[in-house]
Enzyme design. Structure first.
Site, PDB file in Angstrom:
ATOM      1  N   VAL A 174       0.835  -1.204   0.000  1.00 27.08           N
ATOM      2  CA  VAL A 174       0.000   0.000   0.000  1.00 27.08           C
ATOM      3  C   VAL A 174       0.864   1.246   0.000  1.00 27.08           C
ATOM      4  O   VAL A 174       0.758   2.106  -0.874  1.00 27.08           O
ATOM      5  CB  VAL A 174      -0.942   0.006   1.227  1.00 27.08           C
ATOM      6  CG1 VAL A 174      -1.715   1.329   1.292  1.00 27.08           C
ATOM      7  CG2 VAL A 174      -1.915  -1.158   1.142  1.00 27.08           C
ATOM      8  N   ASP A 210      10.734   2.631   6.518  1.00 29.06           N
ATOM      9  CA  ASP A 210      10.458   1.280   6.992  1.00 29.06           C
ATOM     10  C   ASP A 210      11.661   0.824   7.794  1.00 29.06           C
ATOM     11  O   ASP A 210      12.789   1.219   7.491  1.00 29.06           O
ATOM     12  CB  ASP A 210      10.231   0.346   5.787  1.00 29.06           C
ATOM     13  CG  ASP A 210       9.463  -0.914   6.158  1.00 29.06           C
ATOM     14  OD1 ASP A 210       9.981  -1.707   6.967  1.00 29.06           O
ATOM     15  OD2 ASP A 210       8.343  -1.109   5.640  1.00 29.06           O
ATOM     16  N   ASN A 259       1.352  -3.223   9.033  1.00 35.21           N
ATOM     17  CA  ASN A 259       0.491  -4.414   9.044  1.00 35.21           C
ATOM     18  C   ASN A 259      -0.501  -4.394  10.204  1.00 35.21           C
ATOM     19  O   ASN A 259      -0.165  -3.961  11.298  1.00 35.21           O
ATOM     20  CB  ASN A 259       1.345  -5.683   9.199  1.00 35.21           C
ATOM     21  CG  ASN A 259       2.017  -6.043   7.896  1.00 35.21           C
ATOM     22  OD1 ASN A 259       1.953  -5.295   6.942  1.00 35.21           O
ATOM     23  ND2 ASN A 259       2.664  -7.191   7.860  1.00 35.21           N
ATOM     24  N   PRO A 267      -2.229  -7.518  11.226  1.00 27.76           N
ATOM     25  CA  PRO A 267      -2.540  -8.933  11.010  1.00 27.76           C
ATOM     26  C   PRO A 267      -3.665  -9.422  11.920  1.00 27.76           C
ATOM     27  O   PRO A 267      -4.058  -8.725  12.859  1.00 27.76           O
ATOM     28  CB  PRO A 267      -1.228  -9.644  11.360  1.00 27.76           C
ATOM     29  CG  PRO A 267      -0.491  -8.696  12.234  1.00 27.76           C
ATOM     30  CD  PRO A 267      -0.930  -7.315  11.873  1.00 27.76           C
ATOM     31  N   ALA A 285      -6.666  -2.518  -5.998  1.00 25.19           N
ATOM     32  CA  ALA A 285      -6.691  -3.937  -6.342  1.00 25.19           C
ATOM     33  C   ALA A 285      -5.289  -4.282  -6.843  1.00 25.19           C
ATOM     34  O   ALA A 285      -4.743  -3.575  -7.700  1.00 25.19           O
ATOM     35  CB  ALA A 285      -7.722  -4.205  -7.427  1.00 25.19           C
ATOM     36  N   ALA A 329     -16.112  -6.761   2.247  1.00 30.49           N
ATOM     37  CA  ALA A 329     -17.094  -7.799   2.568  1.00 30.49           C
ATOM     38  C   ALA A 329     -18.082  -7.977   1.411  1.00 30.49           C
ATOM     39  O   ALA A 329     -18.417  -9.098   1.030  1.00 30.49           O
ATOM     40  CB  ALA A 329     -17.838  -7.440   3.856  1.00 30.49           C
ATOM     41  N   LEU A 387     -17.563  -7.314  -1.785  1.00 32.04           N
ATOM     42  CA  LEU A 387     -16.877  -7.925  -2.928  1.00 32.04           C
ATOM     43  C   LEU A 387     -16.689  -9.426  -2.716  1.00 32.04           C
ATOM     44  O   LEU A 387     -16.963 -10.241  -3.598  1.00 32.04           O
ATOM     45  CB  LEU A 387     -15.517  -7.255  -3.158  1.00 32.04           C
ATOM     46  CG  LEU A 387     -15.570  -5.814  -3.682  1.00 32.04           C
ATOM     47  CD1 LEU A 387     -14.186  -5.181  -3.649  1.00 32.04           C
ATOM     48  CD2 LEU A 387     -16.140  -5.759  -5.098  1.00 32.04           C
ATOM     49  N   CYS A 406      -6.570  -9.160   2.042  1.00 28.96           N
ATOM     50  CA  CYS A 406      -7.630  -8.356   2.668  1.00 28.96           C
ATOM     51  C   CYS A 406      -8.924  -9.091   2.964  1.00 28.96           C
ATOM     52  O   CYS A 406      -9.455  -8.984   4.061  1.00 28.96           O
ATOM     53  CB  CYS A 406      -7.975  -7.171   1.782  1.00 28.96           C
ATOM     54  SG  CYS A 406      -6.618  -6.026   1.611  1.00 28.96           S
ATOM     55  N   PHE A 407      -9.462  -9.788   1.976  1.00 24.81           N
ATOM     56  CA  PHE A 407     -10.847 -10.235   2.104  1.00 24.81           C
ATOM     57  C   PHE A 407     -11.113 -11.043   3.365  1.00 24.81           C
ATOM     58  O   PHE A 407     -11.971 -10.704   4.168  1.00 24.81           O
ATOM     59  CB  PHE A 407     -11.264 -11.047   0.874  1.00 24.81           C
ATOM     60  CG  PHE A 407     -11.579 -10.196  -0.329  1.00 24.81           C
ATOM     61  CD1 PHE A 407     -11.475  -8.816  -0.258  1.00 24.81           C
ATOM     62  CD2 PHE A 407     -11.977 -10.768  -1.524  1.00 24.81           C
ATOM     63  CE1 PHE A 407     -11.759  -8.027  -1.359  1.00 24.81           C
ATOM     64  CE2 PHE A 407     -12.268  -9.984  -2.631  1.00 24.81           C
ATOM     65  CZ  PHE A 407     -12.158  -8.614  -2.544  1.00 24.81           C
TER      66      PHE A 407
END
Length: 429
Positions: free
Chosen positions: A12, A33, A87, A89, A160, A221, A223, A272-273
């Protein structure tokens, strides 16, 4: 000159900041980073992630108004706007394990911002976070002893993978959520002015903080739900002799439904999903909404069912055993035009076949052998923790070989699994 700093140089942060630098030549952008290898790669000719068009954008700006650095504190201190793209997670232990988001990295980023800042700042949530995260972050930032003022904004990404640069150049919408106070509105306007340099005004939506945080989870959600819906139909189509491609094409012709995200497959993957829906489920449960939680859980259940069903069909088509049979797997990334393997259905399919003692030969144009072996030996959700916390040299799975092209992978195979829709597979002999 506006100075922007982004903490986190991943999928991202890297592309988003590169495009901001390209489109806003008067803005200085630093991507920071703590991972030295990752920053070294961003500064080299071999970028750490593969994304069509990313190379060009980075090369046009790098060294002019786009910088990649491991000196996190310096760039945070100097910035006017700090994006946090670390992140989040899924927790693997403790309260909410397996569903809730682990905000460890977020919290330490917020504490560091509070520690090193010497001037007022706008802090932007770019990672996908649970609703009300901003409240916790605000508490950490506001309790600095130096009288410095922070405004928290939520600016979720809707990229995407495989089309991220295109999505950044021509977004459907840019969403900015902030506090509904004079200072909040001012901060929203400051971020809006950055995006407005290339995004049409009517595509920049502003909301309150909680709406922006929840919209990201809701969008993913919805998608994922479409994919699970068509995959559930694919099971019925196979049982009845209908053709799922014909059914989904005809259904998608309804303008209220539309054709996108209606291709049946082995299931959805990506970072992600699943994570976002589990998060949504957890938030619903915490807010006393078990029926709503149950509804969204079903989307993931169908996704897992689809992967299991796929493996079972392969095994049953080969006299109920694939023991010692060679199965070729074409494609390991979770979709075409990316090297990303996070939550890819290929992992579960390969593990299912390995469980029945198959020999697997894998080919993917963008995924390395090391990554494939790592994915097949890692525990669920471990992929989302920083590289330095993952096993250094994962044990290799002996029944798995990685081939250099599709023909080598499929030579003498008993069966072929097509798991990623790479364009090159369409023209195979």
């Amino acid at each position: 000159m506006v100075k922007i700093c982004c903490i986190g140089a991943g999928y991202v942060g890297g592309p988003t900041m590169a495009v901001i630098a390209l489109k806003c030549p008067s803005v200085e952008v630093a991507v920071v980073d703590i991972s030295v290898p990752r920053i070294t790669a961003w500064n080299s000719d071999q970028l750490p992630i593969y994304e069509p068009g990313l190379d060009d954008v980075v090369k046009q700006c790098r060294g002019k108004n786009l910088f990649f650095s491991t000196d996190v504190e310096k760039h945070v201190r100097e910035a006017d706007i700090v994006f946090v793209s670390v992140n989040t997670p899924t927790k693997t232990r403790g309260l909410g394990a397996g569903k809730a988001a682990d905000l460890t990295y977020w919290e330490s980023a917020a504490r560091m911002i509070a520690d090193v800042s010497v001037s007022d700042k706008i802090v932007v949530e770019k990672s996908t976070v649970p609703v009300k995260t901003a409240e916790a972050i605000e508490k950490i930032l506001m309790h600095n002893s130096k009288g410095i003022k922070f405004q928290i904004l939520s600016n979720p990404e809707f990229l995407a993978e495989g089309t991220a640069i295109e999505d950044l150049f021509y977004p459907d919408r840019v969403l900015i959520g902030g506090r509904e106070t004079p200072e909040g509105f001012k901060a929203v306007k400051a971020l809006k002015d950055v995006y407005a340099q290339w995004v049409p005004e009517d595509r920049i939506l502003t909301t309150n903080l909680w709406s922006a945080e929840l919209t990201k989870l809701a969008a993913n959600a919805f998608l994922a739900q479409r994919i699970s819906s068509v995959n559930a139909m694919s099971a019925l189509c196979e049982a009845t002799g209908a053709n799922v491609s014909e059914v989904s094409y005809a259904v998608g012709k309804d303008s209220r439904i539309g054709p996108k995200f209606l291709n049946s497959s082995v299931g959805f993957g990506g970072s992600c999903f699943q994570k976002d829906i589990l998060n949504l489920v957890y938030i619903c449960e915490c807010n006393g909404l078990p029926e709503v939680a149950e509804y969204w859980k079903q989307v993931i259940k169908i996704n897992d069912y689809q992967k299991t069903r796929f493996v079972n069909r392969i095994v049953s088509s080969m006299f109920n055993t694939v023991s010692n049979k060679k199965i070729a797997v074409l494609g390991f990334a979770f979709k075409k035009d990316t090297g990303d393997t996070r939550e890819t259905p290929a992992i579960d399919v390969c593990k299912g076949l390995l469980g029945d003692k198959a020999r697997i030969s894998i080919y993917d144009p963008q995924v390395t052998e090391e990554q494939i072996q790592r994915d097949l030996t890692m525990n669920k959700f471990d992929w989302d923790h920083p590289i330095h916390l993952q096993p250094m040299s994962p044990t290799t799975v002996k029944q798995v070989s990685v081939a250099w092209d599709a023909y080598a992978a499929t030579k003498d195979a008993h069966g072929i699994c097509l798991l990623t829709e790479w364009d090159e597979f369409k023209t195979l002999d």
